[in-house]
Design an enzyme around this catalytic site. Sequence first.
Site, short mmCIF file in Angstrom:
data_model
loop_
_atom_site.label_atom_id
_atom_site.label_comp_id
_atom_site.label_asym_id
_atom_site.label_seq_id
_atom_site.Cartn_x
_atom_site.Cartn_y
_atom_site.Cartn_z
N GLY A 1 0.82 -1.21 0.00
CA GLY A 1 0.00 0.00 0.00
C GLY A 1 0.85 1.25 0.00
N GLY A 2 0.57 2.16 0.94
CA GLY A 2 1.25 3.45 0.98
C GLY A 2 0.42 4.50 0.26
N TRP A 3 0.80 5.72 0.43
CA TRP A 3 0.03 6.86 -0.10
C TRP A 3 -0.18 6.74 -1.60
CZ3 TRP A 3 -2.81 10.57 2.07
CH2 TRP A 3 -3.19 11.66 1.26
N GLU B 1 -4.09 3.29 2.71
CA GLU B 1 -4.27 4.70 3.10
C GLU B 1 -5.39 5.33 2.28
OE1 GLU B 1 -0.54 6.82 3.33
OE2 GLU B 1 0.34 5.27 4.56
N TYR B 2 -6.60 5.33 2.83
CA TYR B 2 -7.08 4.77 4.08
C TYR B 2 -8.46 4.20 3.83
CZ TYR B 2 -3.58 8.02 5.89
OH TYR B 2 -2.43 8.72 6.10
N ASP C 1 2.75 13.98 10.69
CA ASP C 1 1.94 14.75 9.72
C ASP C 1 0.77 15.43 10.43
OD1 ASP C 1 3.61 13.98 7.65
OD2 ASP C 1 2.30 12.35 6.97
N TRP D 1 9.47 5.88 10.67
CA TRP D 1 9.32 6.20 9.26
C TRP D 1 10.28 7.34 8.97
CZ3 TRP D 1 7.23 3.98 5.13
CH2 TRP D 1 7.32 4.71 3.94
#
Length: 393
Positions: free
Chosen positions: A101-103, A144-145, A212, A366
Amino acid sequence: MWKFVLIVGIIAGLFPRVTYAEVVICYYGTWAVNRPGLGKFGVEDVNPNLCTHIIYAFAGIDSNGTVIPLDIELDINMGNYRNFTNLKKKNTKLKPMLAVGGWGEGSAKYSEMAADPAKRQNFIQSALDIIFKYNFEGFDLDWEYPNRRDTVHGVDDINNFSQLVKEMREEFDKHGLILTAAVSSVEASASQSYNISAISKYLHYVNLMTYDMYGPWESLTGHNAGLHKGDFDGTTPREQLFTADVAVEYWLREGMKQLPTRKDSTRGPFYGHSFKLQSENNSDVRAPSNGSGIAGPYTAQAGLVGYNEFCAMLKSDPSWTIRRDHLAKVPYAVNGLNWVSYDDPESIRYKVKYALEKKLAGIMIWSIETDDFYNVCGGGAYTLLKAINDALY
Ligand SMILES: *[C@@H]1O[C@H](CO)[C@@H](O)[C@H](O)[C@H]1NC(C)=O
Ligand SMILES: *[C@@H]1O[C@H](CO)[C@@H](O)[C@H](O)[C@H]1NC(C)=O
Ligand SMILES: *[C@@H]1O[C@H](CO)[C@@H](O)[C@H](O)[C@H]1NC(C)=O
Ligand SMILES: *[C@@H]1O[C@H](CO)[C@@H](O)[C@H](O)[C@H]1NC(C)=O
Ligand SMILES: *[C@@H]1O[C@H](CO)[C@@H](O)[C@H](O)[C@H]1NC(C)=O
Ligand SMILES: CC(=O)N[C@H]1CO[C@H](CO)[C@@H](O)[C@@H]1O
């Protein structure tokens, strides 16, 4: 699973307390192998003794939910998956894992996959195929997400994600594999995406993305990853709720488990956010901000700097002033119109101490490729990871 039990002495208060921590979970953004100069960080640059779990970011999925490498040339053809899991030869206790996944992957494909029993099975089986083929020991879910961004099934994502996690854990238990997820942390976001008590039952670790919190997309400066409410925080819900400790309390209240019964971890960022002030006359936290500030020479993205990049700037340019928010327990630095919120060894130590006090499972990072792994700044190679390990053990 092994467990480290430590005594960190007397925490301010009435009684000495035994505290525990068992994990240092390190994410590795594998694209850093393509960065120029001292920013280049390949698998061979990983110090395998400073993490208990190391997570390869990222794999993706196709429209059938099949887990696929996102960079076939690097991951497969150039042997990066294999080299990564071979790190275990240097530290037999290290658990190499793969994140999906990831952004950049967005939410839509994951929403479709989680909603369809056949695609979920496809996802789980293809995850196992990669795990076995390349000797990973676990999987990290970075959708996400659920129920946000370009979701397809909206609020149904919440239960579908719980269902996916449940099915995946049942399958993983047959093989002794580890299952974790990276999750949005503050209530305003997390409450839209997760049934926390449900997923907490099935995940070995919950990786809370306690960062963030503020960034250059906003009109005021703020801390990327403040631990507590800060010197400049007012009484708006935003200011009251967007800190790591409030996010952790929320997750605990909703059913995330503490040690020694169960395990969850909070995350420290190895990068900072840079802002451009509107005026040099106001350079506090919550000062008017006008978009992204400096970029780093290696990460090359306006509004973001790796610790390795920023510590070098601080070292070479004396016009930076470092200030500390003594309540939030994080530093920020100012230079003319440039304003940067970041983490350093001191703020990282506070985060570790907090994780121990809260009996969280440990610390998540991270991500390790923006640590000062070459000791450019004189804090020792792998400055931040070392600070974490020193504070934990
Ligand atoms: C998805 O599965 C269908 C049916 O097995 C197949 O025809 C199709 O090629 C698959 N799509 C992808 C992207 O692999
Ligand atoms: C993986 O390791 C092999 C053997 O050391 C090396 O030749 C290769 O370049 C490595 N691959 C990557 C992507 O670093
Ligand atoms: C969340 O999950 C728990 C445990 O599986 C369940 O009892 C509860 O009903 C769920 N909550 C919602 C709002 O669906
Ligand atoms: C914001 O920055 C732009 C240039 O990027 C500038 O034209 C503008 O005047 C700035 N606004 C304020 C309020 O500082
Ligand atoms: C900053 O403060 C000085 C002195 O009060 C004032 O002269 C100047 O106009 C201010 N600058 C900005 C950009 O507000
Ligand atoms: C378990 C569960 O809630 N499944 C739902 C997943 O999403 C689809 C599509 O919206 C629903 O039809 C299912 O009921």
